[in-house]
Each structure stands twice: as C-alpha cells, then as structure tokens.
Scaffold this active site. Structure first.
Site, PDB file in Angstrom:
ATOM      1  N   ILE A  81      33.845  63.026  52.668  1.00 44.28           N
ATOM      2  CA  ILE A  81      32.388  63.035  52.781  1.00 44.28           C
ATOM      3  C   ILE A  81      31.879  61.645  53.142  1.00 44.28           C
ATOM      4  O   ILE A  81      31.029  61.483  54.029  1.00 44.28           O
ATOM      5  CB  ILE A  81      31.748  63.513  51.464  1.00 44.28           C
ATOM      6  CG1 ILE A  81      32.147  64.961  51.177  1.00 44.28           C
ATOM      7  CG2 ILE A  81      30.224  63.388  51.528  1.00 44.28           C
ATOM      8  CD1 ILE A  81      31.785  65.433  49.779  1.00 44.28           C
ATOM      9  N   ASP A  88      20.755  65.712  45.814  1.00 40.54           N
ATOM     10  CA  ASP A  88      21.145  67.115  45.958  1.00 40.54           C
ATOM     11  C   ASP A  88      21.843  67.615  44.705  1.00 40.54           C
ATOM     12  O   ASP A  88      22.019  68.819  44.534  1.00 40.54           O
ATOM     13  CB  ASP A  88      22.065  67.284  47.169  1.00 40.54           C
ATOM     14  CG  ASP A  88      22.432  68.742  47.415  1.00 40.54           C
ATOM     15  OD1 ASP A  88      21.509  69.570  47.519  1.00 40.54           O
ATOM     16  OD2 ASP A  88      23.639  69.053  47.502  1.00 40.54           O
ATOM     17  N   GLU A 126      22.351  71.110  35.830  1.00 42.50           N
ATOM     18  CA  GLU A 126      21.953  72.066  36.859  1.00 42.50           C
ATOM     19  C   GLU A 126      21.953  73.481  36.294  1.00 42.50           C
ATOM     20  O   GLU A 126      22.889  73.856  35.581  1.00 42.50           O
ATOM     21  CB  GLU A 126      22.907  71.965  38.062  1.00 42.50           C
ATOM     22  CG  GLU A 126      22.843  70.617  38.760  1.00 42.50           C
ATOM     23  CD  GLU A 126      23.754  70.534  39.983  1.00 42.50           C
ATOM     24  OE1 GLU A 126      24.354  71.568  40.356  1.00 42.50           O
ATOM     25  OE2 GLU A 126      23.864  69.452  40.566  1.00 42.50           O
ATOM     26  N   ARG A 146      28.268  64.056  42.775  1.00 40.44           N
ATOM     27  CA  ARG A 146      28.045  64.820  41.563  1.00 40.44           C
ATOM     28  C   ARG A 146      26.979  64.119  40.721  1.00 40.44           C
ATOM     29  O   ARG A 146      26.931  62.887  40.648  1.00 40.44           O
ATOM     30  CB  ARG A 146      29.349  64.962  40.754  1.00 40.44           C
ATOM     31  CG  ARG A 146      30.347  65.939  41.359  1.00 40.44           C
ATOM     32  CD  ARG A 146      29.811  67.369  41.310  1.00 40.44           C
ATOM     33  NE  ARG A 146      30.760  68.366  41.762  1.00 40.44           N
ATOM     34  CZ  ARG A 146      30.796  68.883  42.970  1.00 40.44           C
ATOM     35  NH1 ARG A 146      29.949  68.459  43.897  1.00 40.44           N
ATOM     36  NH2 ARG A 146      31.674  69.831  43.280  1.00 40.44           N
ATOM     37  N   HIS A 148      21.118  71.485  44.985  1.00 36.79           N
ATOM     38  CA  HIS A 148      22.570  71.521  45.210  1.00 36.79           C
ATOM     39  C   HIS A 148      22.929  72.539  46.290  1.00 36.79           C
ATOM     40  O   HIS A 148      23.796  73.404  46.104  1.00 36.79           O
ATOM     41  CB  HIS A 148      23.305  71.848  43.903  1.00 36.79           C
ATOM     42  CG  HIS A 148      24.741  71.404  43.932  1.00 36.79           C
ATOM     43  ND1 HIS A 148      25.458  71.124  42.785  1.00 36.79           N
ATOM     44  CD2 HIS A 148      25.607  71.192  44.963  1.00 36.79           C
ATOM     45  CE1 HIS A 148      26.700  70.765  43.108  1.00 36.79           C
ATOM     46  NE2 HIS A 148      26.805  70.803  44.430  1.00 36.79           N
TER      47      HIS A 148
END
Length: 376
Positions: free
Chosen positions: A203, A313, A318, A289, A337
């Site tokens: 990423i 994000d 969550e 994360r 997310h």
C-alpha cells in the site's frame, strides 16, 4: 453457488460438477507429502471454503485448476455438520473469505482447527490478519497467506484524494456553492510537497508511486533504510527513515500517510509525540488500521488546530461511535472503512487465491506468505 448434498456426493454446482468429493463411502484423496516451504506439488487437493455459500465472488472458484476438490463451503460447525471425521482430516487447504454477513470469522476457523489434522495451508482473502490470528495458528506449522497487494491501488487513490481535498480546500468550495457565492481564492498544488509514508509495504509503495506522478517528494519509513538498486532506478523515494526516526519523518512531511498493518509493535505507533512533531500545516492520513494511531491524542490536536487536519478511513473502534468528536470536526475527512471496497475487490482477491492454488499444485513458492508471529 450452494452446495447440494446428495447421498454419495458433495457437488459444488458453481463448478459445473467438475469438483466432487465422495462422502460415503469415503476414500481420502492421494496427496503428495509437502514440506513446510510449500514447494512440493500435488495432483489432487482438498479445499474447505469458509464463507457463506451465497457469497457472490465464489464464482471465481470456477477457475480453480483440475484436481482441486471443494469438500464443502460454510461458516459454522452447524453448516458443516454433514462432514465426516475423514473428510475433515482430508482437507489440505482452507480459504477464509467473504464480507460482512458472508464472511468467515476467526471463532469459526478456530472451532474447525482441531478437526483439520491434515491442513497445510490457510489463505485469507483479506490483507489484515489481526481479526484472524489465534495461538494454534500462529504457533503451528500451517502456512498462512493473505491478499496483500489486491487493495493497494484503491487505497493509494484514496490517499491522494485526501491530499487534494486539503490542498484545494474542497469544504470551502462546497460551502460557497451551497451559499451561491462566487468566491475565488488561491489553491495549493501537491507538486513539490513532501509525502511521508509510514509502512512502506504494498500500500505504501503504491501510494508513493501515485504521489510521484503528482511530482511530490516522497519519503518513507521502514526498518531497512537502504534503497535497493531497483528503488534507486525508479526514483520514487528520495529518503528512507528508520523506525526510531518517526518524529523526524513527520516533521519533514506536508502529508503523512499511515499504511501499516496492526500488530503489537504498531499499536498507537502514531502517538501524541509524533503528532506534536508534525507541521502546523500537516495532514495525517490513515489507510492502515485505526489502532495504529492514538485517536485521543489526534482528536485533541485537531480540536486545538495543532495540525491542519486528518483524513481517516479506519478508526480505533468500528463502527465509529456516534459520540465520537471526529464526526463534528470540520478539519476531518472521513469514510467508513470502505476506501478499498470497490465492486471488484473481493473478486480480485479470489483471483489471487486461484493463482496461488495453481502455484501450490505445481509445487512452486506461494505468493504472500505471512509472518504469523509478526502479524503480517
């Protein structure tokens, strides 16, 4: 895509009757013994799919190579109650996939574990492992692979979108439009700005490459601070910082992208000290994360305008609780997310698994073998 169970055969209809495993009487498939490096091939492999049979992307498994037999598809022991002891022990490979209600869960994989006495390889269709790992898997001999790389480009696009959101001051544009105001103002370019990437894996590298297309200066943080010959020739990254130079990297960056997996070593890696070291005009972007950032420290910095803003994000909890101050902060860009949740992402993830299965059966090295103890 459901598994139809007849008296003598478990038939996966979406594979057009090609892959069948006898249930009674049962004869385990003949399998070549494999070493832990997964380089010994096999002409026949028994696969257990941990997901709801209604998972749409399971259609990709039609592309599995001949000799790959799907024993069953299900999420719980109840779903798989028809399997005999011999069938459980015959499973060579387990695929954990699906999203939301269709997803395979850690507690179910862990419940299956004692029965899977012949298991050699577990593949996760996700990139993150923190919701899958458990002691028996980590300490045992089963090889674990993941979907690293599948989500990288969509997250890189998201990260650069976040940079532009702040550089062009999109909230101001939207407010002016809402108020029917013609209000010209100076905007910023991303060109010549410095992007700091924390977590220079797939990423991070995809984000760096896209940032370079915007003519940004890219710096990154990782354990190995030397640039490889390939990295030098690509010319994407200008400097690599070591983990103990985190505060130096963020101090030098206009935009900081966090792209780390969540492990004990990365828990609140971006702490109050790191946030305090950022430029007052700096923007913190998290596509890794949520627990990699000290969220309370970030909220305080945003409320006090110690940094320009944040784009998130992922979050510590969550779904994000309704009472979180992040909802109401004007200098925060947020998404639930879903920055990598394209229409294709789960299909592409299973395409990777199919490719890996071909390598496995050919006796070649698997892609994306994980370090279970490191957590990525």
């Amino acid at each position: 895509m459901h598994i139809a169970v007849a008296p003598n055969v478990c038939d996966c209809r979406f594979l057009h009757n090609r892959c069948k495993v006898r249930t009674t009487p049962f004869q385990p498939a003949i399998r070549t013994q494999r070493q832990s490096n997964m380089t010994v091939g096999a002409s026949s492999v028994n696969l257990l799919v941990v997901a709801s049979p209604d998972t749409p992307e399971l259609s990709v498994l039609q592309k599995l190579p001949p000799g790959c037999n799907i024993v069953a598809t299900g999420q719980t022991l109840t779903d798989l109650r028809h399997l005999s002891k011999e069938q459980w022990s015959s499973v060579d490979v387990m695929l954990n996939c699906g999203v939301g209600k269709n997803a395979g869960k850690r507690e179910n994989v862990q419940a299956f574990w004692p029965r899977l006495t012949g298991l050699k390889w577990l593949h996760s269709a996700s990139a993150g492992l923190e919701h899958l790992l458990f002691p028996e898997l980590v300490e045992g001999p089963v090889t674990l692979t993941n979907a690293k790389g599948v989500y990288s480009h969509s997250l890189a696009e998201y990260a650069l979108t976040c940079c532009s959101w702040f550089a062009k001051d999109f909230p101001r544009l939207m407010a002016a439009k809402s108020n029917h105001q013609w209000d010209p103002y100076d905007v910023e370019e991303l060109r010549r700005k410095t992007l700091g990437v924390i977590g220079f894996g797939d990423i991070g590298r995809a984000t760096a490459a896209l940032a370079k297309a915007f003519k940004m200066n890219v710096i990154a943080l990782r354990r190995n601070t030397s640039l490889s010959e390939k990295e030098k020739s690509e010319g994407i990254v200008s400097k690599i910082y070591s983990p103990d130079q985190l505060n130096e990297l963020v101090a030098a960056s206009d935009y900081v992208v966090v792209a780390t997996p969540y492990t004990p070593a990365t828990h609140q890696l971006i702490n109050a000290a790191a946030i305090a070291a950022m430029k007052p005009t700096g923007v913190l972007i998290n596509v890794g994360r949520g627990k990699c950032i000290d969220e309370a420290a970030l909220i305080e910095a945003l409320q006090r305008r110690r940094i320009r803003g944040a784009a998130l994000d992922v979050f510590e909890t969550e779904p994000l609780p309704a009472e979180s101050p992040l909802w109401d902060l004007p200098n925060v860009f947020m998404s639930p997310h879903c920055a990598d949740r394209t229409k294709e992402f789960q299909y592409e993830s299973l395409e990777l698994f199919v490719d890996n299965m071909k390598l496995y059966m050919a006796g070649e090295q698997l892609l994306n073998i994980c370090d279970k103890k490191a957590g990525y």
